[in-house]
Design a protein around this motif. Structure first.
Motif, PDB file in Angstrom:
ATOM      1  N   VAL A   1     -13.326  23.063 -19.181  1.00  0.00           N
ATOM      2  CA  VAL A   1     -12.212  22.476 -18.439  1.00  0.00           C
ATOM      3  C   VAL A   1     -12.108  20.999 -18.828  1.00  0.00           C
ATOM      4  CG1 VAL A   1     -11.167  22.091 -16.171  1.00  0.00           C
ATOM      5  CG2 VAL A   1     -12.731  24.014 -16.504  1.00  0.00           C
ATOM      6  N   GLY A   2     -10.896  20.523 -19.000  1.00  0.00           N
ATOM      7  CA  GLY A   2     -10.669  19.094 -19.187  1.00  0.00           C
ATOM      8  C   GLY A   2     -10.136  18.509 -17.896  1.00  0.00           C
ATOM      9  N   VAL A   3     -10.893  17.619 -17.271  1.00  0.00           N
ATOM     10  CA  VAL A   3     -10.486  17.020 -16.002  1.00  0.00           C
ATOM     11  C   VAL A   3     -10.197  15.545 -16.240  1.00  0.00           C
ATOM     12  CG1 VAL A   3     -11.102  16.581 -13.598  1.00  0.00           C
ATOM     13  CG2 VAL A   3     -11.914  18.664 -14.726  1.00  0.00           C
ATOM     14  N   ASP A   4      -8.927  15.185 -16.187  1.00  0.00           N
ATOM     15  CA  ASP A   4      -8.496  13.820 -16.501  1.00  0.00           C
ATOM     16  C   ASP A   4      -9.071  13.348 -17.833  1.00  0.00           C
ATOM     17  OD1 ASP A   4      -6.821  13.441 -14.345  1.00  0.00           O
ATOM     18  OD2 ASP A   4      -8.383  12.616 -13.065  1.00  0.00           O
ATOM     19  N   GLY A   5      -9.072  14.275 -18.811  1.00  0.00           N
ATOM     20  CA  GLY A   5      -9.526  13.936 -20.149  1.00  0.00           C
ATOM     21  C   GLY A   5     -11.019  14.053 -20.368  1.00  0.00           C
TER      22      GLY A   5
ATOM     23  N   GLU B   1       0.833  -1.203   0.000  1.00  0.00           N
ATOM     24  CA  GLU B   1       0.000   0.000   0.000  1.00  0.00           C
ATOM     25  C   GLU B   1       0.869   1.255   0.000  1.00  0.00           C
ATOM     26  OE1 GLU B   1      -3.901  -0.255   2.077  1.00  0.00           O
ATOM     27  OE2 GLU B   1      -3.106   1.446   3.218  1.00  0.00           O
ATOM     28  N   LEU B   2       0.456   2.218  -0.809  1.00  0.00           N
ATOM     29  CA  LEU B   2       1.125   3.514  -0.902  1.00  0.00           C
ATOM     30  C   LEU B   2       0.137   4.608  -0.521  1.00  0.00           C
ATOM     31  CD1 LEU B   2       2.601   3.130  -4.507  1.00  0.00           C
ATOM     32  CD2 LEU B   2       3.771   2.554  -2.386  1.00  0.00           C
ATOM     33  N   ARG B   3       0.674   5.708  -0.044  1.00  0.00           N
ATOM     34  CA  ARG B   3      -0.126   6.913   0.178  1.00  0.00           C
ATOM     35  C   ARG B   3       0.218   7.918  -0.916  1.00  0.00           C
ATOM     36  NH1 ARG B   3      -4.456   7.961   3.829  1.00  0.00           N
ATOM     37  NH2 ARG B   3      -4.244   6.515   5.586  1.00  0.00           N
ATOM     38  N   VAL B   4      -0.772   8.358  -1.680  1.00  0.00           N
ATOM     39  CA  VAL B   4      -0.522   9.330  -2.733  1.00  0.00           C
ATOM     40  C   VAL B   4      -1.474  10.513  -2.580  1.00  0.00           C
ATOM     41  CG1 VAL B   4       0.241   7.514  -4.309  1.00  0.00           C
ATOM     42  CG2 VAL B   4      -2.123   8.313  -4.415  1.00  0.00           C
ATOM     43  N   ASP B   5      -1.125  11.606  -3.235  1.00  0.00           N
ATOM     44  CA  ASP B   5      -1.917  12.824  -3.169  1.00  0.00           C
ATOM     45  C   ASP B   5      -3.084  12.766  -4.158  1.00  0.00           C
ATOM     46  OD1 ASP B   5       0.218  13.575  -1.566  1.00  0.00           O
ATOM     47  OD2 ASP B   5       1.198  14.706  -3.177  1.00  0.00           O
ATOM     48  N   LEU B   6      -4.066  13.603  -3.912  1.00  0.00           N
ATOM     49  CA  LEU B   6      -5.169  13.796  -4.852  1.00  0.00           C
ATOM     50  C   LEU B   6      -5.310  15.280  -5.149  1.00  0.00           C
ATOM     51  CD1 LEU B   6      -8.063  11.410  -3.685  1.00  0.00           C
ATOM     52  CD2 LEU B   6      -6.604  11.185  -5.711  1.00  0.00           C
ATOM     53  N   GLY B   7      -5.539  15.598  -6.420  1.00  0.00           N
ATOM     54  CA  GLY B   7      -5.831  16.968  -6.800  1.00  0.00           C
ATOM     55  C   GLY B   7      -7.323  17.212  -6.791  1.00  0.00           C
ATOM     56  N   PHE B   8      -7.715  18.437  -6.471  1.00  0.00           N
ATOM     57  CA  PHE B   8      -9.132  18.804  -6.460  1.00  0.00           C
ATOM     58  C   PHE B   8      -9.327  20.079  -7.261  1.00  0.00           C
ATOM     59  CE2 PHE B   8      -8.998  15.999  -2.877  1.00  0.00           C
ATOM     60  CZ  PHE B   8     -10.289  15.477  -2.736  1.00  0.00           C
ATOM     61  N   ILE B   9     -10.377  20.106  -8.069  1.00  0.00           N
ATOM     62  CA  ILE B   9     -10.844  21.336  -8.689  1.00  0.00           C
ATOM     63  C   ILE B   9     -12.245  21.548  -8.144  1.00  0.00           C
ATOM     64  CG2 ILE B   9     -11.482  20.035 -10.778  1.00  0.00           C
ATOM     65  CD1 ILE B   9     -11.076  22.686 -12.336  1.00  0.00           C
ATOM     66  N   GLY B  10     -12.352  22.475  -7.206  1.00  0.00           N
ATOM     67  CA  GLY B  10     -13.584  22.571  -6.436  1.00  0.00           C
ATOM     68  C   GLY B  10     -13.701  21.323  -5.575  1.00  0.00           C
ATOM     69  N   GLU B  11     -14.821  20.600  -5.727  1.00  0.00           N
ATOM     70  CA  GLU B  11     -15.027  19.358  -4.986  1.00  0.00           C
ATOM     71  C   GLU B  11     -14.703  18.129  -5.820  1.00  0.00           C
ATOM     72  OE1 GLU B  11     -15.796  19.294  -1.775  1.00  0.00           O
ATOM     73  OE2 GLU B  11     -15.752  21.496  -1.806  1.00  0.00           O
ATOM     74  N   ARG B  12     -14.354  18.322  -7.087  1.00  0.00           N
ATOM     75  CA  ARG B  12     -14.112  17.195  -7.981  1.00  0.00           C
ATOM     76  C   ARG B  12     -12.642  16.781  -7.930  1.00  0.00           C
ATOM     77  NH1 ARG B  12     -16.869  15.179 -12.670  1.00  0.00           N
ATOM     78  NH2 ARG B  12     -15.449  13.907 -13.934  1.00  0.00           N
ATOM     79  N   VAL B  13     -12.415  15.485  -7.859  1.00  0.00           N
ATOM     80  CA  VAL B  13     -11.062  14.929  -7.775  1.00  0.00           C
ATOM     81  C   VAL B  13     -10.468  14.789  -9.171  1.00  0.00           C
ATOM     82  CG1 VAL B  13      -9.780  12.814  -7.236  1.00  0.00           C
ATOM     83  CG2 VAL B  13     -11.454  13.695  -5.617  1.00  0.00           C
TER      84      VAL B  13
ATOM     85  N   THR C   1     -16.747  29.844 -12.723  1.00  0.00           N
ATOM     86  CA  THR C   1     -15.548  30.527 -12.244  1.00  0.00           C
ATOM     87  C   THR C   1     -15.885  31.364 -11.004  1.00  0.00           C
ATOM     88  OG1 THR C   1     -16.010  32.371 -13.745  1.00  0.00           O
ATOM     89  CG2 THR C   1     -14.545  30.637 -14.540  1.00  0.00           C
ATOM     90  N   PRO C   2     -14.866  31.690 -10.191  1.00  0.00           N
ATOM     91  CA  PRO C   2     -13.466  31.258 -10.292  1.00  0.00           C
ATOM     92  C   PRO C   2     -13.301  29.793  -9.895  1.00  0.00           C
ATOM     93  CG  PRO C   2     -13.783  32.501  -8.278  1.00  0.00           C
ATOM     94  CD  PRO C   2     -15.089  32.572  -9.019  1.00  0.00           C
ATOM     95  N   LEU C   3     -12.258  29.166 -10.421  1.00  0.00           N
ATOM     96  CA  LEU C   3     -11.997  27.759 -10.168  1.00  0.00           C
ATOM     97  C   LEU C   3     -10.827  27.635  -9.202  1.00  0.00           C
ATOM     98  CD1 LEU C   3     -12.341  26.654 -13.861  1.00  0.00           C
ATOM     99  CD2 LEU C   3     -13.892  26.030 -12.042  1.00  0.00           C
ATOM    100  N   HIS C   4     -11.066  26.954  -8.108  1.00  0.00           N
ATOM    101  CA  HIS C   4     -10.042  26.783  -7.074  1.00  0.00           C
ATOM    102  C   HIS C   4      -9.511  25.350  -7.129  1.00  0.00           C
ATOM    103  CE1 HIS C   4     -10.875  30.603  -4.879  1.00  0.00           C
ATOM    104  NE2 HIS C   4     -12.065  30.442  -5.435  1.00  0.00           N
ATOM    105  N   CYS C   5      -8.221  25.219  -7.355  1.00  0.00           N
ATOM    106  CA  CYS C   5      -7.572  23.908  -7.358  1.00  0.00           C
ATOM    107  C   CYS C   5      -6.691  23.789  -6.116  1.00  0.00           C
ATOM    108  CB  CYS C   5      -6.710  23.721  -8.607  1.00  0.00           C
ATOM    109  SG  CYS C   5      -7.595  23.878 -10.174  1.00  0.00           S
ATOM    110  N   HIS C   6      -6.747  22.652  -5.476  1.00  0.00           N
ATOM    111  CA  HIS C   6      -5.860  22.420  -4.341  1.00  0.00           C
ATOM    112  C   HIS C   6      -5.477  20.950  -4.317  1.00  0.00           C
ATOM    113  CE1 HIS C   6      -9.711  21.128  -2.539  1.00  0.00           C
ATOM    114  NE2 HIS C   6      -8.970  20.421  -1.702  1.00  0.00           N
ATOM    115  N   ILE C   7      -4.520  20.626  -3.471  1.00  0.00           N
ATOM    116  CA  ILE C   7      -4.050  19.252  -3.368  1.00  0.00           C
ATOM    117  C   ILE C   7      -4.253  18.750  -1.950  1.00  0.00           C
ATOM    118  CG2 ILE C   7      -1.636  19.825  -2.776  1.00  0.00           C
ATOM    119  CD1 ILE C   7      -0.873  17.526  -4.805  1.00  0.00           C
ATOM    120  N   ALA C   8      -4.626  17.478  -1.843  1.00  0.00           N
ATOM    121  CA  ALA C   8      -4.802  16.835  -0.545  1.00  0.00           C
ATOM    122  C   ALA C   8      -3.670  15.824  -0.374  1.00  0.00           C
ATOM    123  CB  ALA C   8      -6.160  16.131  -0.476  1.00  0.00           C
ATOM    124  N   PRO C   9      -2.624  16.176   0.390  1.00  0.00           N
ATOM    125  CA  PRO C   9      -1.464  15.288   0.527  1.00  0.00           C
ATOM    126  C   PRO C   9      -1.832  13.963   1.187  1.00  0.00           C
ATOM    127  CG  PRO C   9      -0.930  17.523   1.249  1.00  0.00           C
ATOM    128  CD  PRO C   9      -2.415  17.455   1.087  1.00  0.00           C
ATOM    129  N   GLY C  10      -1.385  12.873   0.575  1.00  0.00           N
ATOM    130  CA  GLY C  10      -1.573  11.546   1.155  1.00  0.00           C
ATOM    131  C   GLY C  10      -3.015  11.149   1.357  1.00  0.00           C
TER     132      GLY C  10
END
Length: 448
Positions: A383-387, A243-255, A394-403
């Motif tokens: 916006v293209g989100v993972d294709g 098992e690994l812990r990886v980050d997830l990106g978010f645009i608003g509430e969408r992963v 707008t405005p669009l807020h992107c953030h990252i959730a570590p691990g």
């Protein structure tokens, strides 16, 4: 040859190849070598300018620009041939390519120990008791069905839901219901868009997630070190996994597991005609998008950095490798805790030619940030989100959730190759001198 000895020897090869390339130019071309280099650089710049004019014009102007883009490098080769120096240029170019490749490999060898997924805190885990897998039969041209993935997964004790192509399904809702019914692992055999939806649920409910690369590209699986050519091998995560812990990106509430794109590319893929004729649709829409006649005027804020009116923006879950020509391709890490940001601003043929400078080009901005805001005067933007093509307010807020995501992967897998760093001739020289000094009995030289 061990990795320790490979680095200095490869560095020496880089220096010898680079020096030989220069010597051949000087020996056979003399003073004309400077002219040869100048002509080659000029031809490449004209070709890039021609490409730019091809993209921003239509009709006869586009045809003429395309001819220029092709004719410029051909003219350079003809000039070399007429001067009787074509073979000199080709041999020197081949040697220089070998020098740069060897230098980058030498630096990678020196830094490679401890890289790859196994250095990221992976831990052995027992098999899940009630795994639940979702399989998209449309992804990858029907790859899941052709490879018999549903039957193989069920034989390993998994409950499998095969999506019906003719009946739209709330994939995230399906995953949530599975957890409520006792599933202790979620997984997807499909493309990155479906992976992201279910990964968000897995992170939300605190259960591990399995990636089975049954889509067309599967960049997330690639960066996890999985074997995209054999998706069924990824089912080993159910019986012999870590098992690994990886980050997830978010645009608003969408992963998003890979990236969110804004600007020209996102606008093009929104067109209904794009799926049927990608090239024609792209060439039809790009002129107005690249010249800002249509499309949103984006303003991007990444930390203290502000980018005004870029034509294309890519916000990625962890930055792409710096060694790639344009910064795209692979991510060496998925647990750095920051978003990657790439923005392209090209308003003229001169700026298009300036892209030859790679990441140092004035029109290309590369940065990292924990939060990114993309804004415009438009109430909503494509916006293209993972294709997946979307239109978001707008405005669009992107953030990252570590691990945020627990990923279950097979213990035995190809892994992520060591990152090849950007070329550093001083570093290559230091590595080469390490071998020389050791052979002379002076001991290895330490670099600080």
């Amino acid at each position: 040859m061990t990795m320790t000895s490979a680095a200095p020897w490869t560095a020496r090869l880089a220096l010898v190849a680079g020096a030989t390339a220069v010597v051949i130019l000087l020996l056979f071309a003399g003073a004309r070598s400077v002219v040869l280099v100048a002509v080659g650089a000029s031809g490449t710049a004209v070709a890039l300018a021609g490409v730019w004019w091809t993209l921003v014009h239509r009709g006869p102007a586009r045809v003429l620009a395309a001819v220029l883009a092709v004719a410029a490098p051909v003219a350079v080769l003809v000039l070399y041939a007429l001067a009787g120096l074509l073979w000199v240029v080709l041999v020197s170019l081949a040697l220089w390519t070998l020098a740069v490749a060897s230098g980058r490999f030498a630096l990678a060898f020196a830094l490679a120990e401890g890289t790859g997924p196994r250095s990221r805190g992976e831990r052995r885990v027992g098999p899940p008791e009630r795994p639940f897998l979702i399989m998209n039969p449309r992804s990858g041209g029907g790859k899941a069905g052709r490879l018999g993935l549903p039957g193989k997964a069920e034989a390993l004790g998994a409950r499998v839901a095969v999506l019906d192509p003719d009946r739209p399904v709330d994939v995230a809702g399906l995953a949530r219901r599975a957890v409520e019914e006792g599933a202790d692992l979620l997984g997807v055999a499909g493309g990155d868009g479906t992976q992201a939806l279910v990964a968000g649920v897995a992170a939300e409910r605190g259960v591990p997630f399995v990636v089975i690369p049954a889509g067309t590209r599967n960049h997330f699986a690639l960066d996890l070190g999985l074997d995209r050519d054999d998706p069924s091998a990824c089912l080993d995560a159910l019986t012999d996994g870590v098992e690994l812990r990886v980050d997830l990106g978010f645009i608003g509430e969408r992963v998003f597991v890979n990236n969110a794109s804004f600007g020209a590319y996102a606008a093009v893929v929104q067109s209904p005609a794009y799926r049927d004729d990608k090239v024609r649709t792209t060439l039809e829409l790009l002129p107005e998008l690249l010249t800002h006649e249509t499309g949103p005027d984006l303003v991007v804020r990444a930390g203290e950095l502000v980018m005004d009116r870029p034509q294309a923006v890519l916000v990625s879950n962890n930055p792409y490798r710096t060694g790639d020509p344009a910064g795209l391709g692979r991510r060496s890490r998925l647990d750095s805790g920051v978003l990657g940001v790439l923005a392209v601003t090209v308003d003229s043929a001169a700026q298009a030619a300036g892209l030859l400078r790679g990441r140092n080009a004035p029109g290309l901005v590369s940065a990292t940030a924990g939060d990114v805001v993309v804004d415009t005067q438009e109430p909503a933007v494509p916006v293209g989100v993972d294709g997946e093509p979307l239109t978001l307010r707008t405005p669009l807020h992107c953030h990252i959730a570590p691990g945020a995501l627990r990923v279950r992967v097979p213990r035995h897998r190809p892994g992520v190759p060591a990152d090849r760093p950007a070329m550093d001739w001083r570093g290559v020289r230091r590595l080469a001198l390490t071998t020389v000094r050791t052979a002379a009995g002076h001991g290895p030289r330490r670099s600080h």
